[in-house]
Design a protein around this motif. Sequence first.
Motif: not given
Length: 317
Positions: A4, A276, A278-279
């Motif tokens: 991610r 993370d 992308l999240d």
Amino acid sequence: MAYRGTVKPNYNSDPQKDAEILYKAMKGFGTDEKAILELLTTRSNAQRQQIKAAYKNLHGKDLADALKSELDGKFEKLIVGLLAPPISYDVTELRNAIKGQGTDEKVLIEILASRTPTQVKEIISAYKQDYDKSLEGDITGDCSGSFQNMLVVLLQASRQQGVNDGTIKSDAEALFAAGEKKFGTDEDQFITILGNRSADHLRRVFEEYKKLSGHEIEESIQRETSGSLREVLLAVVKCARSVPGYFAESLNNAMSGVGTDDHTLTRIMVSRSEVDLLDIRAEFKKKYSVSLYSRIKSETSGDYSKTLLLLCGGDDA
């Protein structure tokens, strides 16, 4: 589990060739900032460590020191931050937050509330190795009261695993009794429960708490506590709900109001780019109806902005 992060390894890269590109970018009159930022944002942290080693072998100099002498300001801090291994980066941030005049409580809260127990243990060990001091000792020497107590609990990194169905209701009742139900607040109950239960368990406790009190636990913490203790408890609750959600909110706060909090912006973009991001981008778009990319673009400028946008890894417009 799918990766991610936004920064991925470049499998066509060669550490020696990369080291030479960086050397040439800093050699002679003027610095080729574009070459530096484009190379370092398209290599993983592990690859950057290989480039650092190759640079030292070839030129007998530390790459971070060479870059520091060529760059300045927030762009320099961002580029040098990308060269540090993740745990070392956290350790340096914590050390800088503690030493000198005053304490940067925001940094202590963000790192200790969001890292996994394993990462916290690695940070403690690396801090001892780098500074020959105890992180807990330095924090207790710098902070006080219930805020200090909560940070010390987080430093124990001994959260229970999984969900204990038998204590969900009693934990919610204990939190309710410690705050809403009494005059004054039993801060110790909040510290013990929020500092020692797993994220999965806490989410169930928060549901139960809402049934008991009629509102979210964040509202109770806002009402019942203040100052740094309030900030660390809220950070722990938000991270239990969603770590990417917590960082999306932190990034928004860093870019709201008068001027940009470049220190926070840099720290989050560096430390989450291979975890993370992308999240975090998805949460940011959901919460604020604008992409993180376009927000960074409008709030920053120059090579600093270009580097952040490359780390961001795309526009969710």
